[in-house]
Design a protein around this motif. Structure first.
Motif, PDB file in Angstrom:
ATOM      1  N   MET A   1      43.948 -69.709  27.676  1.00 50.64           N
ATOM      2  CA  MET A   1      43.333 -68.608  28.387  1.00 50.64           C
ATOM      3  C   MET A   1      44.335 -67.490  28.643  1.00 50.64           C
ATOM      4  O   MET A   1      43.958 -66.326  28.715  1.00 50.64           O
ATOM      5  CB  MET A   1      42.757 -69.144  29.711  1.00 50.64           C
ATOM      6  N   GLY A   2      45.623 -67.840  28.756  1.00 50.98           N
ATOM      7  CA  GLY A   2      46.651 -66.834  28.997  1.00 50.98           C
ATOM      8  C   GLY A   2      46.772 -65.833  27.864  1.00 50.98           C
ATOM      9  O   GLY A   2      47.005 -64.645  28.089  1.00 50.98           O
ATOM     10  N   PHE A   3      46.611 -66.307  26.627  1.00 50.45           N
ATOM     11  CA  PHE A   3      46.715 -65.410  25.468  1.00 50.45           C
ATOM     12  C   PHE A   3      45.572 -64.413  25.447  1.00 50.45           C
ATOM     13  O   PHE A   3      45.753 -63.246  25.100  1.00 50.45           O
ATOM     14  CB  PHE A   3      46.742 -66.235  24.179  1.00 50.45           C
ATOM     15  N   ILE A   4      44.378 -64.860  25.830  1.00 47.85           N
ATOM     16  CA  ILE A   4      43.228 -63.959  25.870  1.00 47.85           C
ATOM     17  C   ILE A   4      43.458 -62.863  26.915  1.00 47.85           C
ATOM     18  O   ILE A   4      43.177 -61.692  26.655  1.00 47.85           O
ATOM     19  CB  ILE A   4      41.928 -64.748  26.149  1.00 47.85           C
ATOM     20  N   TRP A   5      43.964 -63.234  28.096  1.00 47.13           N
ATOM     21  CA  TRP A   5      44.280 -62.225  29.118  1.00 47.13           C
ATOM     22  C   TRP A   5      45.345 -61.271  28.625  1.00 47.13           C
ATOM     23  O   TRP A   5      45.313 -60.069  28.912  1.00 47.13           O
ATOM     24  CB  TRP A   5      44.729 -62.883  30.423  1.00 47.13           C
ATOM     25  N   PHE A   6      46.308 -61.793  27.885  1.00 51.26           N
ATOM     26  CA  PHE A   6      47.370 -60.967  27.306  1.00 51.26           C
ATOM     27  C   PHE A   6      46.765 -59.886  26.405  1.00 51.26           C
ATOM     28  O   PHE A   6      47.130 -58.714  26.482  1.00 51.26           O
ATOM     29  CB  PHE A   6      48.321 -61.879  26.524  1.00 51.26           C
ATOM     30  N   LEU A   7      45.817 -60.276  25.566  1.00 47.98           N
ATOM     31  CA  LEU A   7      45.152 -59.324  24.662  1.00 47.98           C
ATOM     32  C   LEU A   7      44.286 -58.329  25.432  1.00 47.98           C
ATOM     33  O   LEU A   7      44.277 -57.132  25.121  1.00 47.98           O
ATOM     34  CB  LEU A   7      44.307 -60.066  23.633  1.00 47.98           C
TER      35      LEU A   7
ATOM     36  N   GLY B   1      49.084 -51.250  23.461  1.00 45.42           N
ATOM     37  CA  GLY B   1      49.415 -51.800  24.773  1.00 45.42           C
ATOM     38  C   GLY B   1      50.556 -52.796  24.728  1.00 45.42           C
ATOM     39  O   GLY B   1      51.462 -52.771  25.572  1.00 45.42           O
ATOM     40  N   ILE B   2      50.550 -53.665  23.735  1.00 44.67           N
ATOM     41  CA  ILE B   2      51.594 -54.685  23.630  1.00 44.67           C
ATOM     42  C   ILE B   2      52.931 -54.047  23.254  1.00 44.67           C
ATOM     43  O   ILE B   2      53.957 -54.334  23.869  1.00 44.67           O
ATOM     44  CB  ILE B   2      51.178 -55.771  22.617  1.00 44.67           C
ATOM     45  N   ILE B   3      52.927 -53.178  22.241  1.00 48.00           N
ATOM     46  CA  ILE B   3      54.175 -52.514  21.845  1.00 48.00           C
ATOM     47  C   ILE B   3      54.638 -51.573  22.949  1.00 48.00           C
ATOM     48  O   ILE B   3      55.834 -51.475  23.236  1.00 48.00           O
ATOM     49  CB  ILE B   3      54.005 -51.776  20.506  1.00 48.00           C
ATOM     50  N   GLY B   4      53.698 -50.902  23.605  1.00 50.64           N
ATOM     51  CA  GLY B   4      54.042 -50.032  24.727  1.00 50.64           C
ATOM     52  C   GLY B   4      54.677 -50.801  25.873  1.00 50.64           C
ATOM     53  O   GLY B   4      55.608 -50.319  26.524  1.00 50.64           O
ATOM     54  N   ALA B   5      54.181 -52.007  26.134  1.00 47.10           N
ATOM     55  CA  ALA B   5      54.779 -52.843  27.177  1.00 47.10           C
ATOM     56  C   ALA B   5      56.218 -53.201  26.820  1.00 47.10           C
ATOM     57  O   ALA B   5      57.106 -53.213  27.678  1.00 47.10           O
ATOM     58  CB  ALA B   5      53.953 -54.101  27.378  1.00 47.10           C
TER      59      ALA B   5
ATOM     60  N   SER C   1      49.445 -60.704  33.819  1.00 51.42           N
ATOM     61  CA  SER C   1      49.481 -61.417  32.539  1.00 51.42           C
ATOM     62  C   SER C   1      50.701 -61.035  31.692  1.00 51.42           C
ATOM     63  O   SER C   1      50.579 -60.592  30.563  1.00 51.42           O
ATOM     64  CB  SER C   1      48.194 -61.159  31.749  1.00 51.42           C
ATOM     65  N   ASP C   2      51.872 -61.208  32.223  1.00 53.26           N
ATOM     66  CA  ASP C   2      53.150 -60.933  31.555  1.00 53.26           C
ATOM     67  C   ASP C   2      53.411 -59.455  31.292  1.00 53.26           C
ATOM     68  O   ASP C   2      54.342 -59.114  30.582  1.00 53.26           O
ATOM     69  CB  ASP C   2      53.286 -61.706  30.232  1.00 53.26           C
ATOM     70  N   PHE C   3      52.580 -58.566  31.814  1.00 46.81           N
ATOM     71  CA  PHE C   3      52.795 -57.126  31.695  1.00 46.81           C
ATOM     72  C   PHE C   3      53.178 -56.575  33.055  1.00 46.81           C
ATOM     73  O   PHE C   3      52.501 -56.837  34.044  1.00 46.81           O
ATOM     74  CB  PHE C   3      51.511 -56.393  31.252  1.00 46.81           C
TER      75      PHE C   3
END
Length: 84
Positions: A1-7, A36-40, A55-57
């Motif tokens: 579930m953590g990966f889905i929140w990450f996305l 969003g991921i690269i920006g983070a 979620s890790d951001f």
């Protein structure tokens, strides 16, 4: 579930960056997630880790990094369109 929140959070951050700049991100939802991921990552390297964490951001550095990324990508896309 953590990966889905990450996305999901990555997509929201990428979408917000595009909305703030008034630029469309190529690739739709997938483009928003990638931005969003690269920006983070960019924001984390430039500004460190501070502010709200979801979620890790870290929201503020991720948003600022995504804004920088969207600006650069839109500038490159605009330059490429003029060249052709």
């Amino acid at each position: 579930m953590g990966f889905i929140w990450f996305l999901i959070i990555g997509g929201i951050i990428g979408w917000l960056a595009g909305m703030i700049l008034g630029k469309d991100i190529p690739g739709g939802i997938i483009g928003n997630i990638i931005a969003g991921i690269i920006g983070a990552w960019i924001g984390g390297k430039l500004l460190g880790q501070w502010g709200w964490r979801v979620s890790d951001f870290y929201v503020f550095p991720a948003l600022i990094g995504a804004i920088i990324l969207v600006f650069i990508v839109s500038f490159i896309m605009k330059t490429m369109r003029k060249a052709t």
